[in-house]
Design a protein around this motif. Structure first.
Motif, PDB file in Angstrom:
ATOM      1  N   ASN A   1      12.081  -4.597   2.142  1.00  0.00           N
ATOM      2  CA  ASN A   1      11.952  -5.096   3.492  1.00  0.00           C
ATOM      3  C   ASN A   1      10.852  -4.403   4.277  1.00  0.00           C
ATOM      4  O   ASN A   1      10.837  -4.463   5.498  1.00  0.00           O
ATOM      5  CB  ASN A   1      13.278  -4.956   4.228  1.00  0.00           C
ATOM      6  N   THR A   2       9.950  -3.711   3.565  1.00  0.00           N
ATOM      7  CA  THR A   2       8.838  -3.060   4.243  1.00  0.00           C
ATOM      8  C   THR A   2       7.532  -3.419   3.537  1.00  0.00           C
ATOM      9  O   THR A   2       7.520  -3.782   2.361  1.00  0.00           O
ATOM     10  CB  THR A   2       8.989  -1.527   4.251  1.00  0.00           C
ATOM     11  N   LEU A   3       6.452  -3.311   4.285  1.00  0.00           N
ATOM     12  CA  LEU A   3       5.124  -3.548   3.718  1.00  0.00           C
ATOM     13  C   LEU A   3       4.519  -2.219   3.318  1.00  0.00           C
ATOM     14  O   LEU A   3       4.646  -1.223   4.032  1.00  0.00           O
ATOM     15  CB  LEU A   3       4.233  -4.238   4.747  1.00  0.00           C
ATOM     16  N   THR A   4       3.865  -2.207   2.163  1.00  0.00           N
ATOM     17  CA  THR A   4       3.228  -0.987   1.689  1.00  0.00           C
ATOM     18  C   THR A   4       1.709  -1.069   1.796  1.00  0.00           C
ATOM     19  O   THR A   4       1.017  -0.091   1.549  1.00  0.00           O
ATOM     20  CB  THR A   4       3.612  -0.707   0.229  1.00  0.00           C
ATOM     21  N   LYS A   5       1.203  -2.258   2.165  1.00  0.00           N
ATOM     22  CA  LYS A   5      -0.237  -2.467   2.281  1.00  0.00           C
ATOM     23  C   LYS A   5      -0.482  -3.662   3.194  1.00  0.00           C
ATOM     24  O   LYS A   5       0.347  -4.550   3.276  1.00  0.00           O
ATOM     25  CB  LYS A   5      -0.817  -2.734   0.892  1.00  0.00           C
ATOM     26  N   TYR A   6      -1.640  -3.683   3.860  1.00  0.00           N
ATOM     27  CA  TYR A   6      -2.018  -4.783   4.755  1.00  0.00           C
ATOM     28  C   TYR A   6      -1.028  -4.900   5.916  1.00  0.00           C
ATOM     29  O   TYR A   6      -0.431  -5.924   6.151  1.00  0.00           O
ATOM     30  CB  TYR A   6      -2.132  -6.109   4.002  1.00  0.00           C
ATOM     31  N   ASN A   7      -0.897  -3.806   6.632  1.00  0.00           N
ATOM     32  CA  ASN A   7       0.075  -3.747   7.710  1.00  0.00           C
ATOM     33  C   ASN A   7      -0.522  -3.041   8.918  1.00  0.00           C
ATOM     34  O   ASN A   7      -1.179  -2.014   8.780  1.00  0.00           O
ATOM     35  CB  ASN A   7       1.325  -3.004   7.232  1.00  0.00           C
ATOM     36  N   SER A   8      -0.274  -3.592  10.106  1.00  0.00           N
ATOM     37  CA  SER A   8      -0.774  -3.004  11.350  1.00  0.00           C
ATOM     38  C   SER A   8       0.324  -2.467  12.255  1.00  0.00           C
ATOM     39  O   SER A   8       0.025  -1.911  13.305  1.00  0.00           O
ATOM     40  CB  SER A   8      -1.578  -4.049  12.139  1.00  0.00           C
TER      41      SER A   8
ATOM     42  N   SER B   1      -3.180 -12.424   8.990  1.00  0.00           N
ATOM     43  CA  SER B   1      -2.988 -12.713  10.408  1.00  0.00           C
ATOM     44  C   SER B   1      -3.476 -11.544  11.249  1.00  0.00           C
ATOM     45  O   SER B   1      -3.236 -10.381  10.915  1.00  0.00           O
ATOM     46  CB  SER B   1      -1.507 -12.961  10.685  1.00  0.00           C
ATOM     47  N   SER B   2      -4.163 -11.868  12.339  1.00  0.00           N
ATOM     48  CA  SER B   2      -4.578 -10.817  13.260  1.00  0.00           C
ATOM     49  C   SER B   2      -3.563 -10.650  14.378  1.00  0.00           C
ATOM     50  O   SER B   2      -3.743  -9.839  15.270  1.00  0.00           O
ATOM     51  CB  SER B   2      -5.961 -11.134  13.843  1.00  0.00           C
ATOM     52  N   GLY B   3      -2.501 -11.421  14.322  1.00  0.00           N
ATOM     53  CA  GLY B   3      -1.470 -11.368  15.338  1.00  0.00           C
ATOM     54  C   GLY B   3      -0.442 -10.286  15.074  1.00  0.00           C
ATOM     55  O   GLY B   3      -0.639  -9.392  14.256  1.00  0.00           O
ATOM     56  N   TYR B   4       0.667 -10.415  15.729  1.00  0.00           N
ATOM     57  CA  TYR B   4       1.724  -9.409  15.692  1.00  0.00           C
ATOM     58  C   TYR B   4       2.426  -9.321  14.336  1.00  0.00           C
ATOM     59  O   TYR B   4       2.918  -8.283  13.960  1.00  0.00           O
ATOM     60  CB  TYR B   4       2.732  -9.716  16.804  1.00  0.00           C
ATOM     61  N   TYR B   5       2.476 -10.407  13.606  1.00  0.00           N
ATOM     62  CA  TYR B   5       3.245 -10.435  12.373  1.00  0.00           C
ATOM     63  C   TYR B   5       2.359 -10.263  11.149  1.00  0.00           C
ATOM     64  O   TYR B   5       1.721 -11.216  10.708  1.00  0.00           O
ATOM     65  CB  TYR B   5       4.041 -11.733  12.257  1.00  0.00           C
ATOM     66  N   PRO B   6       2.297  -9.082  10.563  1.00  0.00           N
ATOM     67  CA  PRO B   6       1.440  -8.851   9.409  1.00  0.00           C
ATOM     68  C   PRO B   6       1.954  -9.513   8.132  1.00  0.00           C
ATOM     69  O   PRO B   6       1.289  -9.449   7.109  1.00  0.00           O
ATOM     70  CB  PRO B   6       1.438  -7.329   9.277  1.00  0.00           C
ATOM     71  N   VAL B   7       3.110 -10.149   8.187  1.00  0.00           N
ATOM     72  CA  VAL B   7       3.632 -10.833   7.001  1.00  0.00           C
ATOM     73  C   VAL B   7       2.966 -12.183   6.784  1.00  0.00           C
ATOM     74  O   VAL B   7       3.211 -12.852   5.790  1.00  0.00           O
ATOM     75  CB  VAL B   7       5.168 -11.008   7.058  1.00  0.00           C
ATOM     76  N   TYR B   8       2.074 -12.605   7.701  1.00  0.00           N
ATOM     77  CA  TYR B   8       1.408 -13.896   7.586  1.00  0.00           C
ATOM     78  C   TYR B   8      -0.041 -13.739   7.129  1.00  0.00           C
ATOM     79  O   TYR B   8      -0.708 -12.775   7.464  1.00  0.00           O
ATOM     80  CB  TYR B   8       1.413 -14.635   8.927  1.00  0.00           C
ATOM     81  N   ALA B   9      -0.503 -14.752   6.395  1.00  0.00           N
ATOM     82  CA  ALA B   9      -1.907 -14.840   6.006  1.00  0.00           C
ATOM     83  C   ALA B   9      -2.412 -16.230   6.385  1.00  0.00           C
ATOM     84  O   ALA B   9      -1.634 -17.168   6.581  1.00  0.00           O
ATOM     85  CB  ALA B   9      -2.068 -14.595   4.518  1.00  0.00           C
ATOM     86  N   CYS B  10      -3.719 -16.363   6.500  1.00  0.00           N
ATOM     87  CA  CYS B  10      -4.349 -17.620   6.910  1.00  0.00           C
ATOM     88  C   CYS B  10      -4.557 -18.538   5.710  1.00  0.00           C
ATOM     89  O   CYS B  10      -4.904 -18.075   4.619  1.00  0.00           O
ATOM     90  CB  CYS B  10      -5.700 -17.336   7.551  1.00  0.00           C
ATOM     91  N   CYS B  11      -4.357 -19.826   5.932  1.00  0.00           N
ATOM     92  CA  CYS B  11      -4.615 -20.800   4.879  1.00  0.00           C
ATOM     93  C   CYS B  11      -5.072 -22.121   5.489  1.00  0.00           C
ATOM     94  O   CYS B  11      -4.784 -22.407   6.652  1.00  0.00           O
ATOM     95  CB  CYS B  11      -3.394 -21.018   3.994  1.00  0.00           C
ATOM     96  N   VAL B  12      -5.812 -22.895   4.698  1.00  0.00           N
ATOM     97  CA  VAL B  12      -6.140 -24.259   5.077  1.00  0.00           C
ATOM     98  C   VAL B  12      -4.908 -25.099   4.769  1.00  0.00           C
ATOM     99  O   VAL B  12      -4.255 -24.927   3.736  1.00  0.00           O
ATOM    100  CB  VAL B  12      -7.352 -24.795   4.291  1.00  0.00           C
ATOM    101  N   ASN B  13      -4.577 -25.999   5.669  1.00  0.00           N
ATOM    102  CA  ASN B  13      -3.405 -26.864   5.530  1.00  0.00           C
ATOM    103  C   ASN B  13      -3.861 -28.290   5.806  1.00  0.00           C
ATOM    104  O   ASN B  13      -4.502 -28.539   6.827  1.00  0.00           O
ATOM    105  CB  ASN B  13      -2.343 -26.413   6.536  1.00  0.00           C
TER     106      ASN B  13
END
Length: 138
Positions: free
Chosen positions: A1-8, A102-114
């Protein structure tokens, strides 16, 4: 339940403030090697805004023919995506990861084309969802 990389945010684990994937975490680099990599959100935005997108069928597969200003084109199939252990929207929707988080509050997100047959946009998706990768080469 924790991030070990790519976290702000310390709330989610160890903070490293990385927003772009390292080569060893880039699916295109790991699988194709060499100069292959996943596109950034900025590169996907350029493709989205500067190219003509034509919904079509190629070899029986729905998707977009993306035509650049120079006339070159690529085909992006409507691959759908994995949501937990199920493939959803194959043939109707395309979801392609970028290397940008994501540059927002939630580092669990990444950007994608949809996209589907009526729109093309970018989106934020949970990093644990399965999405397609359309590599680019330096």
């Amino acid at each position: 339940n924790t991030l070990t990389k790519y976290n702000s945010y310390s709330r989610y684990g160890r903070v490293d403030k990385k927003r772009i994937l390292d080569a060893q975490d880039d699916a295109a680099t790991v699988n194709w090697g060499g100069a292959w990599r996943m596109p950034s959100k900025a590169e996907q935005d350029e493709l989205r805004t500067k190219c003509k997108w034509v919904w079509t069928k190629l070899n029986g597969v729905n998707g977009y023919k993306v035509i650049g200003p120079n006339g070159n084109s690529i085909f992006l199939p409507a691959t759908g995506g994995m949501s937990y252990s199920s493939l959803v929207s194959a043939g109707l929707n395309g979801l392609y990861w970028s290397s940008s988080l994501s540059s927002g509050y939630y580092p669990v997100y990444a950007c994608c084309v949809n996209f589907d047959s009526d729109y093309v946009d970018w989106d934020l998706n949970n990093r644990y969802f399965g999405r397609s990768v359309r590599p680019v080469c330096q």
